[in-house]
Write a protein that holds these residues in place. Structure first.
Motif, PDB file in Angstrom:
ATOM      1  N   GLU A 186      -0.125  15.761  -0.812  1.00  0.00           N
ATOM      2  CA  GLU A 186      -1.252  15.129  -1.515  1.00  0.00           C
ATOM      3  C   GLU A 186      -2.509  15.171  -0.656  1.00  0.00           C
ATOM      4  O   GLU A 186      -3.605  15.420  -1.171  1.00  0.00           O
ATOM      5  N   GLN A 187      -2.376  14.954   0.645  1.00  0.00           N
ATOM      6  CA  GLN A 187      -3.551  15.050   1.519  1.00  0.00           C
ATOM      7  C   GLN A 187      -4.124  16.461   1.495  1.00  0.00           C
ATOM      8  O   GLN A 187      -5.341  16.644   1.424  1.00  0.00           O
ATOM      9  N   THR A 188      -3.268  17.461   1.543  1.00  0.00           N
ATOM     10  CA  THR A 188      -3.744  18.854   1.501  1.00  0.00           C
ATOM     11  C   THR A 188      -4.437  19.133   0.171  1.00  0.00           C
ATOM     12  O   THR A 188      -5.521  19.726   0.131  1.00  0.00           O
ATOM     13  N   HIS A 189      -3.821  18.694  -0.911  1.00  0.00           N
ATOM     14  CA  HIS A 189      -4.383  18.930  -2.250  1.00  0.00           C
ATOM     15  C   HIS A 189      -5.779  18.333  -2.395  1.00  0.00           C
ATOM     16  O   HIS A 189      -6.721  19.013  -2.822  1.00  0.00           O
ATOM     17  N   THR A 190      -5.945  17.061  -2.034  1.00  0.00           N
ATOM     18  CA  THR A 190      -7.255  16.426  -2.224  1.00  0.00           C
ATOM     19  C   THR A 190      -8.281  16.939  -1.215  1.00  0.00           C
ATOM     20  O   THR A 190      -9.471  16.995  -1.535  1.00  0.00           O
ATOM     21  N   MET A 191      -7.821  17.336  -0.032  1.00  0.00           N
ATOM     22  CA  MET A 191      -8.718  17.955   0.951  1.00  0.00           C
ATOM     23  C   MET A 191      -9.300  19.252   0.373  1.00  0.00           C
ATOM     24  O   MET A 191     -10.505  19.504   0.455  1.00  0.00           O
ATOM     25  N   LEU A 192      -8.449  20.061  -0.249  1.00  0.00           N
ATOM     26  CA  LEU A 192      -8.903  21.329  -0.815  1.00  0.00           C
ATOM     27  C   LEU A 192      -9.786  21.113  -2.046  1.00  0.00           C
ATOM     28  O   LEU A 192     -10.699  21.906  -2.296  1.00  0.00           O
ATOM     29  N   GLU A 193      -9.554  20.044  -2.792  1.00  0.00           N
ATOM     30  CA  GLU A 193     -10.461  19.710  -3.896  1.00  0.00           C
ATOM     31  C   GLU A 193     -11.863  19.430  -3.368  1.00  0.00           C
ATOM     32  O   GLU A 193     -12.857  19.838  -3.976  1.00  0.00           O
ATOM     33  N   LYS A 194     -11.950  18.747  -2.234  1.00  0.00           N
ATOM     34  CA  LYS A 194     -13.250  18.475  -1.625  1.00  0.00           C
ATOM     35  C   LYS A 194     -13.921  19.777  -1.181  1.00  0.00           C
ATOM     36  O   LYS A 194     -15.140  19.944  -1.347  1.00  0.00           O
ATOM     37  N   VAL A 195     -13.151  20.705  -0.654  1.00  0.00           N
ATOM     38  CA  VAL A 195     -13.685  22.018  -0.273  1.00  0.00           C
ATOM     39  C   VAL A 195     -14.257  22.715  -1.503  1.00  0.00           C
ATOM     40  O   VAL A 195     -15.372  23.245  -1.464  1.00  0.00           O
TER      41      VAL A 195
ATOM     42  N   ILE B 248     -18.948  24.870  -4.350  1.00  0.00           N
ATOM     43  CA  ILE B 248     -19.735  25.014  -5.581  1.00  0.00           C
ATOM     44  C   ILE B 248     -21.163  24.525  -5.332  1.00  0.00           C
ATOM     45  O   ILE B 248     -22.137  25.173  -5.724  1.00  0.00           O
ATOM     46  N   ASP B 249     -21.297  23.395  -4.653  1.00  0.00           N
ATOM     47  CA  ASP B 249     -22.623  22.854  -4.337  1.00  0.00           C
ATOM     48  C   ASP B 249     -23.430  23.819  -3.475  1.00  0.00           C
ATOM     49  O   ASP B 249     -24.653  23.870  -3.572  1.00  0.00           O
ATOM     50  N   ALA B 250     -22.742  24.601  -2.660  1.00  0.00           N
ATOM     51  CA  ALA B 250     -23.422  25.544  -1.764  1.00  0.00           C
ATOM     52  C   ALA B 250     -23.616  26.920  -2.388  1.00  0.00           C
ATOM     53  O   ALA B 250     -24.175  27.816  -1.755  1.00  0.00           O
ATOM     54  N   GLY B 251     -23.140  27.119  -3.618  1.00  0.00           N
ATOM     55  CA  GLY B 251     -23.283  28.424  -4.268  1.00  0.00           C
ATOM     56  C   GLY B 251     -22.201  29.404  -3.875  1.00  0.00           C
ATOM     57  O   GLY B 251     -22.428  30.609  -3.791  1.00  0.00           O
ATOM     58  N   SER B 252     -20.997  28.900  -3.665  1.00  0.00           N
ATOM     59  CA  SER B 252     -19.878  29.757  -3.290  1.00  0.00           C
ATOM     60  C   SER B 252     -18.635  29.284  -4.040  1.00  0.00           C
ATOM     61  O   SER B 252     -18.718  28.448  -4.937  1.00  0.00           O
ATOM     62  N   ASP B 253     -17.501  29.836  -3.672  1.00  0.00           N
ATOM     63  CA  ASP B 253     -16.225  29.421  -4.253  1.00  0.00           C
ATOM     64  C   ASP B 253     -15.098  29.900  -3.350  1.00  0.00           C
ATOM     65  O   ASP B 253     -15.327  30.577  -2.355  1.00  0.00           O
ATOM     66  N   ARG B 254     -13.876  29.549  -3.718  1.00  0.00           N
ATOM     67  CA  ARG B 254     -12.734  29.865  -2.843  1.00  0.00           C
ATOM     68  C   ARG B 254     -12.460  31.361  -2.717  1.00  0.00           C
ATOM     69  O   ARG B 254     -11.810  31.788  -1.776  1.00  0.00           O
ATOM     70  N   GLN B 255     -12.937  32.174  -3.641  1.00  0.00           N
ATOM     71  CA  GLN B 255     -12.773  33.625  -3.516  1.00  0.00           C
ATOM     72  C   GLN B 255     -13.693  34.225  -2.448  1.00  0.00           C
ATOM     73  O   GLN B 255     -13.546  35.384  -2.094  1.00  0.00           O
ATOM     74  N   HIS B 256     -14.633  33.421  -1.950  1.00  0.00           N
ATOM     75  CA  HIS B 256     -15.591  33.924  -0.969  1.00  0.00           C
ATOM     76  C   HIS B 256     -15.463  33.253   0.395  1.00  0.00           C
ATOM     77  O   HIS B 256     -16.363  33.353   1.216  1.00  0.00           O
ATOM     78  N   ILE B 257     -14.336  32.584   0.618  1.00  0.00           N
ATOM     79  CA  ILE B 257     -14.091  31.990   1.930  1.00  0.00           C
ATOM     80  C   ILE B 257     -13.827  33.107   2.928  1.00  0.00           C
ATOM     81  O   ILE B 257     -13.001  33.995   2.689  1.00  0.00           O
ATOM     82  N   LEU B 258     -14.550  33.064   4.030  1.00  0.00           N
ATOM     83  CA  LEU B 258     -14.397  34.069   5.086  1.00  0.00           C
ATOM     84  C   LEU B 258     -13.350  33.647   6.107  1.00  0.00           C
ATOM     85  O   LEU B 258     -12.539  34.456   6.551  1.00  0.00           O
ATOM     86  N   SER B 259     -13.398  32.376   6.493  1.00  0.00           N
ATOM     87  CA  SER B 259     -12.424  31.877   7.463  1.00  0.00           C
ATOM     88  C   SER B 259     -12.161  30.397   7.231  1.00  0.00           C
ATOM     89  O   SER B 259     -13.000  29.680   6.689  1.00  0.00           O
TER      90      SER B 259
ATOM     91  N   TRP C 228      -1.527  25.147   0.109  1.00  0.00           N
ATOM     92  CA  TRP C 228      -2.525  26.155   0.471  1.00  0.00           C
ATOM     93  C   TRP C 228      -2.291  27.449  -0.303  1.00  0.00           C
ATOM     94  O   TRP C 228      -3.213  28.011  -0.892  1.00  0.00           O
ATOM     95  N   ASP C 229      -1.043  27.927  -0.298  1.00  0.00           N
ATOM     96  CA  ASP C 229      -0.718  29.205  -0.939  1.00  0.00           C
ATOM     97  C   ASP C 229      -0.988  29.186  -2.437  1.00  0.00           C
ATOM     98  O   ASP C 229      -1.381  30.202  -3.016  1.00  0.00           O
ATOM     99  N   SER C 230      -0.799  28.038  -3.085  1.00  0.00           N
ATOM    100  CA  SER C 230      -1.081  27.966  -4.521  1.00  0.00           C
ATOM    101  C   SER C 230      -2.581  27.811  -4.790  1.00  0.00           C
ATOM    102  O   SER C 230      -3.040  28.094  -5.896  1.00  0.00           O
ATOM    103  N   TRP C 231      -3.338  27.382  -3.784  1.00  0.00           N
ATOM    104  CA  TRP C 231      -4.780  27.163  -3.932  1.00  0.00           C
ATOM    105  C   TRP C 231      -5.583  28.446  -3.697  1.00  0.00           C
ATOM    106  O   TRP C 231      -6.568  28.701  -4.386  1.00  0.00           O
ATOM    107  N   VAL C 232      -5.175  29.256  -2.737  1.00  0.00           N
ATOM    108  CA  VAL C 232      -5.919  30.475  -2.406  1.00  0.00           C
ATOM    109  C   VAL C 232      -5.662  31.531  -3.488  1.00  0.00           C
ATOM    110  O   VAL C 232      -4.509  31.864  -3.768  1.00  0.00           O
TER     111      VAL C 232
END
Length: 121
Positions: A39-48, A53-64, A82-86
């Motif tokens: 649950e901590q991982t899930h909600t942490m990734l929701e915040k990401v 989105i606020d910065a004009g990006s998304d998870r398909q554009h994560i570099l590192s 993580w694996d289900s989120w990426v």
């Protein structure tokens, strides 16, 4: 002169920094630190997601991504979320290290760098 945009800036840090179409997020932790690692991982990734989105990006554009985990015994459970989120085919460069956390109940934290896909005002 460098054109650096900072969002949600406070004395100690900005939640988002954008420079030359690269987005840097401050470390993100769970919404509720009293939950388990999944649950901590899930909600942490929701915040990401929200910050990207606020910065004009998304998870398909994560570099590192750098993931800090309190106990490596939680590594497999964290990776399950993580694996289900990426998105498939868009895995970023990633490091995962065991670390002491700022608060004892925190189990995981992430720091992300992403490419900006659209300029945000």
């Amino acid at each position: 002169m460098a054109n650096i945009k900072r969002k949600e800036t406070k004395q100690r840090m900005s939640r988002i920094v954008i420079h030359q179409s690269t987005v840097y997020l401050c470390g993100q932790v769970a919404a509720d630190a009293n939950k388990d690692i999944e649950e901590q991982t899930h909600t942490m990734l929701e915040k990401v997601d929200t910050l990207l989105i606020d910065a004009g990006s998304d998870r398909q554009h994560i570099l590192s991504a750098t993931i800090y985990i309190k106990d490596m015994q939680d590594f497999a459970a964290m990776n399950k979320i993580w694996d289900s989120w990426v998105p498939e085919g868009y895995a970023p460069a990633r490091a995962c290290v065991q670390a002491s956390m700022a608060r004892p109940e925190l189990l995981v934290e992430i720091s992300v760098v992403a490419a900006q896909i659209k300029d945000q005002q």
